[in-house]
Design a protein around this motif. Structure first.
Motif, PDB file in Angstrom:
ATOM      1  N   VAL A  34      -0.950  23.358  16.054  1.00 38.15           N
ATOM      2  CA  VAL A  34      -0.910  21.892  16.079  1.00 38.15           C
ATOM      3  C   VAL A  34      -2.300  21.365  16.401  1.00 38.15           C
ATOM      4  CG1 VAL A  34       1.527  21.763  16.739  1.00 38.15           C
ATOM      5  CG2 VAL A  34      -0.219  21.858  18.519  1.00 38.15           C
ATOM      6  N   THR A  35      -2.488  20.055  16.202  1.00 34.36           N
ATOM      7  CA  THR A  35      -3.840  19.492  16.306  1.00 34.36           C
ATOM      8  C   THR A  35      -4.128  18.736  17.601  1.00 34.36           C
ATOM      9  OG1 THR A  35      -3.168  17.457  15.174  1.00 34.36           O
ATOM     10  CG2 THR A  35      -3.956  19.271  13.796  1.00 34.36           C
ATOM     11  N   ASN A  36      -3.110  18.484  18.430  1.00 34.53           N
ATOM     12  CA  ASN A  36      -3.363  17.785  19.696  1.00 34.53           C
ATOM     13  C   ASN A  36      -2.199  17.996  20.659  1.00 34.53           C
ATOM     14  OD1 ASN A  36      -1.320  15.558  19.320  1.00 34.53           O
ATOM     15  ND2 ASN A  36      -2.626  15.125  17.541  1.00 34.53           N
ATOM     16  N   GLY A  37      -2.366  17.481  21.883  1.00 33.54           N
ATOM     17  CA  GLY A  37      -1.370  17.681  22.922  1.00 33.54           C
ATOM     18  C   GLY A  37      -0.021  17.051  22.634  1.00 33.54           C
ATOM     19  N   ILE A  38      -0.023  15.888  21.995  1.00 35.15           N
ATOM     20  CA  ILE A  38       1.241  15.216  21.667  1.00 35.15           C
ATOM     21  C   ILE A  38       2.070  16.092  20.738  1.00 35.15           C
ATOM     22  CG2 ILE A  38       2.251  13.306  20.360  1.00 35.15           C
ATOM     23  CD1 ILE A  38       1.452  12.383  23.039  1.00 35.15           C
ATOM     24  N   LEU A  64      -6.405  18.844  29.020  1.00 36.44           N
ATOM     25  CA  LEU A  64      -6.064  18.662  30.430  1.00 36.44           C
ATOM     26  C   LEU A  64      -4.769  17.857  30.580  1.00 36.44           C
ATOM     27  CD1 LEU A  64      -9.522  17.950  32.115  1.00 36.44           C
ATOM     28  CD2 LEU A  64      -8.274  20.098  31.966  1.00 36.44           C
ATOM     29  N   ALA A  65      -4.631  16.820  29.756  1.00 36.38           N
ATOM     30  CA  ALA A  65      -3.394  16.029  29.795  1.00 36.38           C
ATOM     31  C   ALA A  65      -2.201  16.887  29.374  1.00 36.38           C
ATOM     32  CB  ALA A  65      -3.519  14.807  28.881  1.00 36.38           C
ATOM     33  N   LEU A  66      -2.422  17.759  28.399  1.00 29.37           N
ATOM     34  CA  LEU A  66      -1.353  18.656  27.954  1.00 29.37           C
ATOM     35  C   LEU A  66      -0.940  19.599  29.069  1.00 29.37           C
ATOM     36  CD1 LEU A  66       0.485  19.994  25.874  1.00 29.37           C
ATOM     37  CD2 LEU A  66      -1.488  21.316  25.077  1.00 29.37           C
ATOM     38  N   VAL A  67      -1.912  20.188  29.757  1.00 28.43           N
ATOM     39  CA  VAL A  67      -1.610  21.093  30.876  1.00 28.43           C
ATOM     40  C   VAL A  67      -0.784  20.362  31.929  1.00 28.43           C
ATOM     41  CG1 VAL A  67      -2.598  22.410  32.792  1.00 28.43           C
ATOM     42  CG2 VAL A  67      -3.655  22.530  30.529  1.00 28.43           C
ATOM     43  N   ASN A  68      -1.198  19.150  32.237  1.00 23.74           N
ATOM     44  CA  ASN A  68      -0.494  18.350  33.239  1.00 23.74           C
ATOM     45  C   ASN A  68       0.954  18.102  32.827  1.00 23.74           C
ATOM     46  OD1 ASN A  68      -0.483  16.650  35.688  1.00 23.74           O
ATOM     47  ND2 ASN A  68      -0.222  14.976  34.234  1.00 23.74           N
ATOM     48  N   GLN A  69       1.176  17.789  31.546  1.00 22.73           N
ATOM     49  CA  GLN A  69       2.524  17.518  31.057  1.00 22.73           C
ATOM     50  C   GLN A  69       3.387  18.778  31.039  1.00 22.73           C
ATOM     51  OE1 GLN A  69       4.186  14.429  30.049  1.00 22.73           O
ATOM     52  NE2 GLN A  69       2.593  14.037  31.540  1.00 22.73           N
ATOM     53  N   ILE A  70       2.802  19.906  30.686  1.00 22.32           N
ATOM     54  CA  ILE A  70       3.534  21.175  30.698  1.00 22.32           C
ATOM     55  C   ILE A  70       4.018  21.490  32.114  1.00 22.32           C
ATOM     56  CG2 ILE A  70       3.225  23.685  30.512  1.00 22.32           C
ATOM     57  CD1 ILE A  70       1.595  23.175  27.983  1.00 22.32           C
ATOM     58  N   ARG A  71       3.164  21.219  33.095  1.00 25.47           N
ATOM     59  CA  ARG A  71       3.548  21.467  34.487  1.00 25.47           C
ATOM     60  C   ARG A  71       4.603  20.460  34.950  1.00 25.47           C
ATOM     61  NH1 ARG A  71       2.079  25.417  33.114  1.00 25.47           N
ATOM     62  NH2 ARG A  71       0.132  26.529  33.533  1.00 25.47           N
ATOM     63  N   GLN A 146      20.276  19.598  39.402  1.00 28.77           N
ATOM     64  CA  GLN A 146      20.370  20.114  38.040  1.00 28.77           C
ATOM     65  C   GLN A 146      20.243  18.994  37.010  1.00 28.77           C
ATOM     66  OE1 GLN A 146      23.533  22.994  37.111  1.00 28.77           O
ATOM     67  NE2 GLN A 146      23.876  23.260  39.298  1.00 28.77           N
ATOM     68  N   VAL A 147      20.865  17.853  37.302  1.00 24.51           N
ATOM     69  CA  VAL A 147      20.806  16.714  36.381  1.00 24.51           C
ATOM     70  C   VAL A 147      19.380  16.175  36.285  1.00 24.51           C
ATOM     71  CG1 VAL A 147      21.499  14.308  36.065  1.00 24.51           C
ATOM     72  CG2 VAL A 147      23.207  16.031  36.635  1.00 24.51           C
ATOM     73  N   ILE A 148      18.706  16.047  37.414  1.00 24.13           N
ATOM     74  CA  ILE A 148      17.323  15.557  37.413  1.00 24.13           C
ATOM     75  C   ILE A 148      16.429  16.500  36.625  1.00 24.13           C
ATOM     76  CG2 ILE A 148      15.300  15.165  38.879  1.00 24.13           C
ATOM     77  CD1 ILE A 148      17.255  14.055  40.988  1.00 24.13           C
ATOM     78  N   ARG A 149      16.638  17.798  36.816  1.00 26.18           N
ATOM     79  CA  ARG A 149      15.877  18.803  36.073  1.00 26.18           C
ATOM     80  C   ARG A 149      16.138  18.660  34.575  1.00 26.18           C
ATOM     81  NH1 ARG A 149      16.793  24.664  35.224  1.00 26.18           N
ATOM     82  NH2 ARG A 149      14.778  25.721  35.196  1.00 26.18           N
ATOM     83  N   LEU A 150      17.391  18.432  34.223  1.00 26.28           N
ATOM     84  CA  LEU A 150      17.779  18.270  32.823  1.00 26.28           C
ATOM     85  C   LEU A 150      17.141  17.016  32.219  1.00 26.28           C
ATOM     86  CD1 LEU A 150      19.633  19.331  30.523  1.00 26.28           C
ATOM     87  CD2 LEU A 150      21.402  17.812  31.416  1.00 26.28           C
ATOM     88  N   ILE A 151      17.155  15.914  32.962  1.00 27.72           N
ATOM     89  CA  ILE A 151      16.553  14.660  32.490  1.00 27.72           C
ATOM     90  C   ILE A 151      15.062  14.852  32.224  1.00 27.72           C
ATOM     91  CG2 ILE A 151      15.938  12.295  33.139  1.00 27.72           C
ATOM     92  CD1 ILE A 151      18.564  12.214  34.778  1.00 27.72           C
ATOM     93  N   LYS A 152      14.364  15.473  33.169  1.00 27.24           N
ATOM     94  CA  LYS A 152      12.913  15.653  33.033  1.00 27.24           C
ATOM     95  C   LYS A 152      12.582  16.586  31.872  1.00 27.24           C
ATOM     96  CE  LYS A 152      11.610  14.556  37.778  1.00 27.24           C
ATOM     97  NZ  LYS A 152      10.994  15.028  39.043  1.00 27.24           N
ATOM     98  N   GLN A 153      13.412  17.606  31.668  1.00 25.54           N
ATOM     99  CA  GLN A 153      13.176  18.521  30.559  1.00 25.54           C
ATOM    100  C   GLN A 153      13.416  17.848  29.218  1.00 25.54           C
ATOM    101  OE1 GLN A 153      15.756  21.830  31.540  1.00 25.54           O
ATOM    102  NE2 GLN A 153      14.136  22.946  32.589  1.00 25.54           N
ATOM    103  N   SER A 154      14.298  16.844  29.195  1.00 23.00           N
ATOM    104  CA  SER A 154      14.600  16.158  27.936  1.00 23.00           C
ATOM    105  C   SER A 154      13.567  15.099  27.585  1.00 23.00           C
ATOM    106  CB  SER A 154      15.979  15.488  28.011  1.00 23.00           C
ATOM    107  OG  SER A 154      15.944  14.349  28.843  1.00 23.00           O
ATOM    108  N   MET A 155      12.755  14.692  28.578  1.00 24.62           N
ATOM    109  CA  MET A 155      11.724  13.690  28.327  1.00 24.62           C
ATOM    110  C   MET A 155      10.717  14.236  27.320  1.00 24.62           C
ATOM    111  SD  MET A 155      12.100  10.805  29.894  1.00 24.62           S
ATOM    112  CE  MET A 155      13.670  10.358  30.609  1.00 24.62           C
ATOM    113  N   PRO A 156      10.141  13.380  26.432  1.00 28.98           N
ATOM    114  CA  PRO A 156      10.210  11.928  26.447  1.00 28.98           C
ATOM    115  C   PRO A 156      11.411  11.355  25.700  1.00 28.98           C
ATOM    116  CG  PRO A 156       8.682  12.600  24.766  1.00 28.98           C
ATOM    117  CD  PRO A 156       9.168  13.855  25.427  1.00 28.98           C
ATOM    118  N   GLY A 157      12.332  12.192  25.278  1.00 31.27           N
ATOM    119  CA  GLY A 157      13.522  11.686  24.600  1.00 31.27           C
ATOM    120  C   GLY A 157      14.522  11.127  25.589  1.00 31.27           C
ATOM    121  N   ASP A 158      15.749  10.981  25.171  1.00 35.23           N
ATOM    122  CA  ASP A 158      16.781  10.361  25.998  1.00 35.23           C
ATOM    123  C   ASP A 158      17.932  11.335  26.193  1.00 35.23           C
ATOM    124  OD1 ASP A 158      18.017   8.469  27.478  1.00 35.23           O
ATOM    125  OD2 ASP A 158      18.591   7.179  25.822  1.00 35.23           O
ATOM    126  N   ILE A 159      18.682  11.138  27.274  1.00 38.97           N
ATOM    127  CA  ILE A 159      19.882  11.938  27.523  1.00 38.97           C
ATOM    128  C   ILE A 159      20.938  11.010  28.120  1.00 38.97           C
ATOM    129  CG2 ILE A 159      19.050  12.660  29.813  1.00 38.97           C
ATOM    130  CD1 ILE A 159      20.622  15.271  29.357  1.00 38.97           C
TER     131      ILE A 159
END
Length: 245
Positions: A34-38, A64-71, A146-159
């Motif tokens: 891919v060509t960028n972090g997004i 750097l922004a990508l690393v931050n988002q992965i974490r 578990q729900v909070i973890r699930l919500i964050k993993q689904s971001m930036p989409g919706d659940i």
């Protein structure tokens, strides 16, 4: 065979790096370029990579922004930063953020081989030290955790609340009540807060159009997204971006 996600905006550099990886004769395969972090984050939402190799400087979203988002999103992929000689301070910052290694351009076969061998050794050692499975981790967390973890993993989409309730094997009405009691806000308010925080970050740190940001966050209607953002931050997305450039 270990999988690699390669993130680099210049096609000829991606080709060169892929060939260097192949020449090490180690059990690694570039499964996506891919060509960028997004683009990397979009792909990682539905796929997995054992290792992410990313350039530091890229348009739209840098390394750097990508690393931050992965974490932040707890994406299970280790990161190796690739940088130019004049970007060492960036690489040093990336190491402080938790990347496992960095390589200097142009990437030599010997350096790549050393990096990948070190990653294999570290990964094998980590597997021995951390015998917990994903199921073990889930069992150690409360339903709301578990729900909070699930919500964050689904971001930036919706659940939806219904989907989250199904995941933790609870009635949706009971989960709604439990969530409000423990979090001090209802499920939809919490999800909206995270989406607005992500919208703010994308407006500040990327060059994505506002319509693209709305789409990434699951808003099919641009006007609805604009109104939601204005209600949350007091200004429209376009004005917010101008004020924070």
């Amino acid at each position: 065979m270990y999988s690699i996600l390669l993130v680099e905006d210049e096609k000829w550099v991606r080709t060169a790096i892929r060939k260097v990886i192949e020449k090490t004769n180690l059990p690694f395969q570039v499964v996506k370029e891919v060509t960028n972090g997004i683009e990397a984050l979009d792909w990682l939402r539905d796929h997995s990579a054992d290792l992410t190799l990313t350039d530091i400087r890229m348009p739209v979203m840098d390394g750097l922004a990508l690393v931050n988002q992965i974490r932040e999103k707890q994406i299970r992929s280790d990161v190796v930063i690739i940088s130019g000689h004049d970007e060492f301070e960036y690489a040093h910052q990336a190491i402080r953020m938790g990347v496992c290694d960095y390589l200097l351009k142009p990437v030599e076969i010997e350096d790549m081989e050393k990096c990948l061998k070190k990653w294999i050794t570290d990964t094998e050692k980590k597997s021995e030290d951390e015998p917990h499975t994903e199921q073990d981790i889930k069992e150690e967390l409360s339903p709301i955790e578990q729900v909070i973890r699930l919500i964050k993993q689904s971001m930036p989409g919706d659940i939806s609340l219904k989907a989250a309730a199904k995941e933790v094997h609870l009635n949706s009405s009971y989960l709604s009540q439990l969530f409000k009691e423990q979090m001090g806000k209802n499920f939809n308010e919490y999800v909206t807060e995270l989406r607005m925080n992500e919208a703010e970050r994308l407006l500040k740190r990327t060059s994505l159009r506002i319509s693209e940001i709305a789409e990434r966050l699951g808003y099919a209607d641009l006007a609805y997204f604009t109104n939601s953002f204005k209600k949350y931050y007091g200004v429209t997305p376009s004005k917010y971006r101008k004020e924070h450039k």
